[in-house]
Enzyme design. Structure first.
Site, short mmCIF file in Angstrom:
data_model
loop_
_atom_site.label_atom_id
_atom_site.label_comp_id
_atom_site.label_asym_id
_atom_site.label_seq_id
_atom_site.Cartn_x
_atom_site.Cartn_y
_atom_site.Cartn_z
N ARG A 122 0.84 -1.21 0.00
CA ARG A 122 0.00 0.00 0.00
C ARG A 122 0.87 1.26 0.00
O ARG A 122 0.57 2.25 0.66
CB ARG A 122 -0.94 0.04 1.22
N SER B 65 -11.63 0.00 3.17
CA SER B 65 -10.74 -0.45 4.27
C SER B 65 -10.01 0.76 4.82
O SER B 65 -9.28 1.43 4.08
CB SER B 65 -9.73 -1.47 3.74
N GLU C 91 -4.96 3.48 6.20
CA GLU C 91 -4.65 3.28 4.78
C GLU C 91 -5.18 4.49 4.00
O GLU C 91 -4.64 4.89 2.98
CB GLU C 91 -5.33 2.00 4.30
#
Length: 336
Positions: free
Chosen positions: A153, A223, A319
Site C-alpha cells: 500500500r 478499508s 490506509e
C-alpha cells in the site's frame, strides 16, 4: 469556496478555495501549483477532515488503448478512468489478470499511489509504466516499475514524489497465458475447479459487496486501516492466546495480521463516536452514517489505535489519506 462533501466518498462537510477539473493532461502546464494543493481522483481513499486552504485538482481525463505482443496485452489507460470499469471492460474482451482487483473504488491514476491490492494480487504485479507531470520540471515524465518504488500500500508517490508529481496515464502488462490466483482467503474454495477470469471476478465482487457498504448508500472510504506487518516473534506470543488469529507470512521473520480482526477482537464493531461508526459487518471499515465531522473521525482513529495497541501491542496506521487545511495529516500509530 467549493464544497468537497460530494467529491470524497467519506463525505465529511468540507470546502476548498479552488477546484480545477483536469480533462486533458496539457492543462497541467497552465497550473501554478502554489501550495497547498491536492490531487483528487474519485475521492474514495482520502478524507477531507476540514476546509482545505488551497486548490483541489480533480483528474478527469479519459481513454483506454490496448495493444498486444506475442505473450502480453499492453493496456494504456488515462488516469481519470474508473478502475472497476476498466476491470470489467477487459473481462468483457476476454482479457484476465485484474479480476482479483475488481470493485476496488477509485480511478486508475490513484491505483499506483496506493499500490492497490486485494486477494493476493497487487497493482505492482500487473504494472508496466506510467506517465505523469513532474511539477518541478514542468514537463511530462515516464516512470518504470522500479522507479515507482512499490511497497505494501505504498509507492514513491507517498514518499519522495508526494506533491511533486501528477499521474496522467498508466500502462498495465497482462499475460495472455492467464493463471488464476486463488491462494488468498475466500478464493481458496475455487482451487481445483475449472475457473475463468470472469468467475473469479464474480466471486471477488460478491465477497466485497457482502463486507463493504456501498459508498453511495452509506458514506465510507473502504478499508480504513492497513493490515499491520509485525515481527514473527510477537505473532508466536499472540497465537498462544488467540490460536485462530488470521495471519499471513510476508518475509522471513515478518507476518501480516488482519487489522479488521484485531479491531473486532478489541470489541469495537459497531462502536460509535458522534456521527462516525465502526461498520457492523466488517470492523476494518469506518462509516460516516450520521453527519460526522473531522474531529469525531480523528477521535475514532485514536480510540481504535489505543484499543488495539492496549490489547495486542500492535500499531495500526490508516490506509486512507487524511487531508487537513494545509495538506496531508499524519496520525501516529504507537500508543503505550
Amino acid at each position: 469556496m467549493h464544497a468537497l462533501q460530494s467529491l470524497h466518498t467519506f463525505a465529511l462537510p468540507s470546502h476548498c478555495q479552488k477546484l480545477v477539473v483536469v480533462e486533458a493532461p496539457e492543462q497541467l502546464k497552465e497550473i501554478d501549483f502554489e501550495p497547498p494543493f491536492f490531487i483528487l481522483g474519485e475521492g474514495s481513499n482520502c478524507v477531507f477532515l476540514e476546509d482545505f486552504q488551497g486548490s483541489v485538482l480533480q483528474i478527469a481525463n479519459r481513454g483506454i488503448e490496448i495493444s498486444e505482443t506475442e505473450l502480453h496485452y499492453h493496456v494504456r489507460v488515462a488516469a481519470g478512468e474508473n478502475w472497476h470499469q476498466l476491470v470489467i471492460k477487459l473481462l468483457n474482451m476476454g482479457i484476465g489478470g485484474l479480476e482479483n482487483l475488481a470493485l476496488i473504488p477509485g480511478t486508475v491514476g490513484a491505483a499506483p499511489v496506493q499500490n492497490i491490492g486485494a486477494y493476493g494480487v497487487e497493482l505492482a504485479d500487473v504494472f508496466d509504466s506510467l506517465t505523469g507531470f513532474d511539477i518541478a520540471k514542468r514537463d511530462f515524465v515516464q516512470l518504470n516499475k522500479a522507479q515507482c518504488q512499490f511497497g505494501y500500500r505504498d509507492s514513491v508517490f507517498k514518499g519522495p514524489l508526494q506533491g511533486q508529481f501528477v499521474i496522467t496515464e498508466v500502462t498495465l502488462k497482462l499475460p495472455k497465458q492467464w493463471q488464476p490466483i486463488l491462494a488468498y482467503g475466500p478464493l481458496k474454495a475455487l482451487q481445483g475447479q475449472s475457473v475463468s477470469p470472469q468467475l473469479v471476478a464474480d466471486r471477488v465482487i460478491q465477497i466485497r459487496r457482502s463486507k463493504l457498504p456501498d459508498p453511495t448508500v452509506c458514506a465510507n472510504a473502504g478499508s480504513f486501516f492497513k493490515n499491520p506487518v509485525v515481527e514473527a516473534q510477537l505473532v508466536d506470543t499472540l497465537q498462544e492466546q488467540y490460536p485462530d488469529m488470521p495471519m499471513y507470512p510476508v518475509t522471513k521473520g515478518k507476518v501480516k495480521l488482519a487489522a479488521g480482526w484485531l479491531i473486532e477482537q478489541a470489541g469495537l464493531k459497531d462502536h460509535r463516536i458522534g456521527g462516525i461508526r465502526v461498520y457492523d459487518k466488517q470492523a476494518l471499515v469506518l462509516v460516516n452514517d450520521q453527519q460526522g465531522d473531522g474531529t469525531e473521525l480523528l477521535a475514532m482513529i485514536e480510540h481504535i489505535q489505543q484499543s488495539v495497541w492496549g490489547k495486542f501491542a500492535v500499531a495500526l496506521m490508516p490506509e486512507v489519506r487524511l487531508i487537513a487545511a494545509q495538506g496531508e495529516h499524519s496520525v501516529g500509530g504507537m500508543h503505550g
